[in-house]
Design a protein around this motif. Sequence first.
Motif, PDB file in Angstrom:
ATOM      1  N   ASN A   8       0.794  -1.225   0.000  1.00 16.40           N
ATOM      2  CA  ASN A   8       0.000   0.000   0.000  1.00 16.40           C
ATOM      3  C   ASN A   8       0.828   1.279   0.000  1.00 16.40           C
ATOM      4  N   GLY A   9       1.943   1.262  -0.675  1.00 17.16           N
ATOM      5  CA  GLY A   9       2.688   2.506  -0.853  1.00 17.16           C
ATOM      6  C   GLY A   9       3.886   2.673   0.046  1.00 17.16           C
ATOM      7  N   GLY A  10       4.309   1.591   0.721  1.00 17.05           N
ATOM      8  CA  GLY A  10       5.504   1.683   1.552  1.00 17.05           C
ATOM      9  C   GLY A  10       5.352   2.707   2.654  1.00 17.05           C
ATOM     10  N   GLY A  11       6.262   3.663   2.682  1.00 16.71           N
ATOM     11  CA  GLY A  11       6.227   4.690   3.716  1.00 16.71           C
ATOM     12  C   GLY A  11       4.945   5.504   3.701  1.00 16.71           C
ATOM     13  N   ALA A  12       4.301   5.618   2.543  1.00 19.98           N
ATOM     14  CA  ALA A  12       3.049   6.377   2.451  1.00 19.98           C
ATOM     15  C   ALA A  12       1.945   5.725   3.274  1.00 19.98           C
ATOM     16  N   PHE A  13       2.000   4.391   3.421  1.00 15.95           N
ATOM     17  CA  PHE A  13       0.986   3.676   4.201  1.00 15.95           C
ATOM     18  C   PHE A  13       1.008   4.097   5.664  1.00 15.95           C
ATOM     19  N   LEU A  14       2.151   4.582   6.117  1.00 17.62           N
ATOM     20  CA  LEU A  14       2.260   4.994   7.512  1.00 17.62           C
ATOM     21  C   LEU A  14       1.394   6.213   7.823  1.00 17.62           C
ATOM     22  N   ILE A  15       1.025   6.968   6.793  1.00 19.37           N
ATOM     23  CA  ILE A  15       0.185   8.158   7.021  1.00 19.37           C
ATOM     24  C   ILE A  15      -1.202   7.761   7.504  1.00 19.37           C
ATOM     25  N   PRO A  16      -1.974   6.945   6.745  1.00 19.68           N
ATOM     26  CA  PRO A  16      -3.284   6.544   7.286  1.00 19.68           C
ATOM     27  C   PRO A  16      -3.162   5.655   8.510  1.00 19.68           C
ATOM     28  N   TYR A  17      -2.118   4.851   8.559  1.00 18.28           N
ATOM     29  CA  TYR A  17      -1.921   3.958   9.708  1.00 18.28           C
ATOM     30  C   TYR A  17      -1.730   4.767  10.991  1.00 18.28           C
ATOM     31  N   THR A  18      -0.866   5.776  10.934  1.00 21.93           N
ATOM     32  CA  THR A  18      -0.621   6.616  12.111  1.00 21.93           C
ATOM     33  C   THR A  18      -1.840   7.459  12.449  1.00 21.93           C
ATOM     34  N   GLY A  64      -7.255   4.159  17.439  1.00 22.29           N
ATOM     35  CA  GLY A  64      -6.569   3.051  18.105  1.00 22.29           C
ATOM     36  C   GLY A  64      -6.239   3.344  19.544  1.00 22.29           C
ATOM     37  N   MET A  65      -5.520   4.437  19.785  1.00 19.44           N
ATOM     38  CA  MET A  65      -5.147   4.804  21.154  1.00 19.44           C
ATOM     39  C   MET A  65      -6.348   5.147  22.026  1.00 19.44           C
ATOM     40  N   PRO A  66      -7.325   5.929  21.525  1.00 16.06           N
ATOM     41  CA  PRO A  66      -8.499   6.217  22.368  1.00 16.06           C
ATOM     42  C   PRO A  66      -9.248   4.959  22.802  1.00 16.06           C
ATOM     43  N   LEU A  67      -9.427   4.005  21.885  1.00 15.45           N
ATOM     44  CA  LEU A  67     -10.121   2.774  22.248  1.00 15.45           C
ATOM     45  C   LEU A  67      -9.295   1.948  23.230  1.00 15.45           C
ATOM     46  N   TRP A 107      -6.809   2.815   2.748  1.00 11.54           N
ATOM     47  CA  TRP A 107      -7.337   3.365   3.993  1.00 11.54           C
ATOM     48  C   TRP A 107      -8.096   2.290   4.780  1.00 11.54           C
ATOM     49  N   ILE A 108      -8.797   1.410   4.058  1.00 15.78           N
ATOM     50  CA  ILE A 108      -9.494   0.308   4.718  1.00 15.78           C
ATOM     51  C   ILE A 108      -8.485  -0.640   5.357  1.00 15.78           C
ATOM     52  N   ASP A 109      -7.412  -0.937   4.614  1.00  9.96           N
ATOM     53  CA  ASP A 109      -6.362  -1.808   5.165  1.00  9.96           C
ATOM     54  C   ASP A 109      -5.731  -1.203   6.413  1.00  9.96           C
ATOM     55  N   ALA A 110      -5.487   0.109   6.368  1.00 10.51           N
ATOM     56  CA  ALA A 110      -4.871   0.783   7.524  1.00 10.51           C
ATOM     57  C   ALA A 110      -5.809   0.751   8.726  1.00 10.51           C
ATOM     58  N   ALA A 111      -7.095   0.988   8.482  1.00 11.89           N
ATOM     59  CA  ALA A 111      -8.070   1.013   9.574  1.00 11.89           C
ATOM     60  C   ALA A 111      -8.220  -0.360  10.211  1.00 11.89           C
ATOM     61  N   THR A 112      -8.380  -1.394   9.387  1.00 12.44           N
ATOM     62  CA  THR A 112      -8.555  -2.733   9.938  1.00 12.44           C
ATOM     63  C   THR A 112      -7.276  -3.231  10.621  1.00 12.44           C
ATOM     64  N   GLN A 113      -6.120  -2.885  10.050  1.00 14.04           N
ATOM     65  CA  GLN A 113      -4.867  -3.343  10.653  1.00 14.04           C
ATOM     66  C   GLN A 113      -4.639  -2.715  12.023  1.00 14.04           C
ATOM     67  N   ILE A 114      -4.909  -1.415  12.162  1.00 15.44           N
ATOM     68  CA  ILE A 114      -4.680  -0.758  13.447  1.00 15.44           C
ATOM     69  C   ILE A 114      -5.650  -1.299  14.492  1.00 15.44           C
ATOM     70  N   VAL A 166     -16.666  -1.313  10.117  1.00 20.10           N
ATOM     71  CA  VAL A 166     -17.705  -2.336  10.021  1.00 20.10           C
ATOM     72  C   VAL A 166     -18.297  -2.365   8.621  1.00 20.10           C
ATOM     73  N   ILE A 167     -18.647  -1.174   8.102  1.00 21.42           N
ATOM     74  CA  ILE A 167     -19.240  -1.095   6.763  1.00 21.42           C
ATOM     75  C   ILE A 167     -18.248  -1.566   5.709  1.00 21.42           C
ATOM     76  N   ALA A 168     -17.000  -1.100   5.813  1.00 23.97           N
ATOM     77  CA  ALA A 168     -15.976  -1.489   4.836  1.00 23.97           C
ATOM     78  C   ALA A 168     -15.737  -2.996   4.881  1.00 23.97           C
ATOM     79  N   SER A 169     -15.699  -3.547   6.078  1.00 20.82           N
ATOM     80  CA  SER A 169     -15.478  -4.991   6.222  1.00 20.82           C
ATOM     81  C   SER A 169     -16.614  -5.779   5.586  1.00 20.82           C
ATOM     82  N   THR A 170     -17.836  -5.295   5.770  1.00 18.41           N
ATOM     83  CA  THR A 170     -19.002  -5.991   5.219  1.00 18.41           C
ATOM     84  C   THR A 170     -19.037  -5.901   3.698  1.00 18.41           C
ATOM     85  N   LEU A 171     -18.766  -4.695   3.168  1.00 18.84           N
ATOM     86  CA  LEU A 171     -18.850  -4.486   1.723  1.00 18.84           C
ATOM     87  C   LEU A 171     -17.743  -5.208   0.966  1.00 18.84           C
TER      88      LEU A 171
END
Length: 567
Positions: free
Chosen positions: A68-78, A85-88, A286-293, A511-516
């Motif tokens: 997902n773009g190497g270092g660029a993936f760290l942007i949505p992940y972070t 992630g941290m609030p939950l 963005w879906i990958d980053a959200a589900t991974q975190i 949830v929606i992204a995972s379902t779709l």
Amino acid sequence: MNTEVSPVVTVGNSPLLLFLQSASTQKATSPEGDRETWGKKIDFLLSVIGFAVDLANVWRFPYLCYKNGGGAFLIPYTLFLVIAGMPLFYMELALGQYNREGAATVWKICPIFKGVGYTVIVIALYVGFYYNVIIAWSLHYLFSSMTRELPWLKCHNAWNSANCTDPEHINGSVLGNGTYAKYKITPAAEYYERGVLHLHESKGIQDLGLPRWDLTLCLVVVVFILYFSLWKGVKSSGKVVYITATMPYIVLFVLLIRGITLPGSMEGIKAYLNIDFNRLNNLEVWIDAATQIFYSLGAGFGVLIAFSSYNKFNNNCYRDALLTSTVNCVTSFFSGFAIFSVLGYMAQKHNVRVQDVATEGAGLVFIIYPEAIATLPGSTFWAIVFFIMLLTLGIDSSMGGMEAVITGLTDDFKILKRNRKLFTFATAFGTFLVALFCVTNGGIYVLTLLDKYAAGTAILFGVLIEAIGVAWFYGVDRFSEDIERMMGFKPGLYWRLCWKFVSPAFLLFVVIASTLTSGGLKYDDYTFPYWANILGWGVAMSSMLFVPFYAIYKFFSVPGTLKEVCI
């Protein structure tokens, strides 16, 4: 000692506050009490880190980052780490520590939501059914590594097919338009699928066969390790993690040092870090980053609530949340260097591109990486070191899941608490019996089904309801006051906004992204029959239905009219 909440809190004749705001009269939990606590603070921290840092940190994050773009993936992940992630993570630690209860009874703060506690407990139990099998595979490989020549180095073994091709005869021209990672007739691939799983002896999920004796023995060892790690509660498990939580870091560092000395390693690392901002235009990234975190931090499994419930009342769980969630994510990023340095070596060895050897999941840690290790001087040593890392990564995560089940149910049913050792054995033995389906010839199909449905949409749904229950029904203000009673300060505006708006919105998006994005279930080229997908959704619903069913039960079991209950 917890103060008792009045059985009915009335406003006029209304019992509304009983199951929506019953904790409004609850006093701060005293630091004294008869509940067991961690022997040392480090026991808790290592347990949380050990649970959160699991096999996915090694076999999923590095590949997602690369894809997902190497270092660029760290942007949505972070971004998702900071806003959700941290609030939950913080919310669950504070929730468990203040109430000093497991995932079910913690909902004395808002009893109508107790069903979500049962949901996460059931999911944690389901995960134990198949996660222990992956640990058993690691143990099998560890035993198999204790030989002069690794069994997956060459063809001509009893399990090899006539098509087996030695790695030195495979290069870019042989692969054609295929990729090496999908080339399933190498000795390493055949050892995994034919020598360990015996997948070739099954026609599909409808043809499982009997449990394999060697994997069954490995599974027995894993279950016994788990039992004797947990039978005395956190006093015993808190000591085991000194080994299981720290060993992976030592091994990762050793593997990285060895990896970067290999020819082609720098090309692999460059591919891992290659920045492609154009990939951020793709919603899938963005879906990958959200589900991974979400899955990486492990919120929603009831484990964080269970672990923090054994903390001292005034423990600074805010600092713990920041520290442990950061350590987890940094570990994921760091592991990528150890993995891709070896993938770069493999690419150069076979004269192919890094993308041809890059893969995720079991294929990475049980086929590609072991094959690379087998070509190194001192391969037996490196194989033993690698599979010890996988074993310890899996054990402490599995310990966390089982502790969530045990704590959640023993807190709810006192007879189980009085017989914790027996209940721990029953839980471990129960997971063993179900896991036997996963060590048959077609066991990988059962494991794939459970992995997809038991902890997929169900856990996302569970933690969404949990976040809504805490933030909107119990109330962010009341929750913040609880935290102030523990630590002497209220959470800042940022955390309160995240809990009330951002985190629920994030979870709804996931949830929606995972379902779709959820299509028909497949394992490599095998497509699961329609009935298997229906069975999978039945497994998912069996945990999710606790939420509405318990709410309905609570609604009708509380006296009062519909208007009195709902206003």
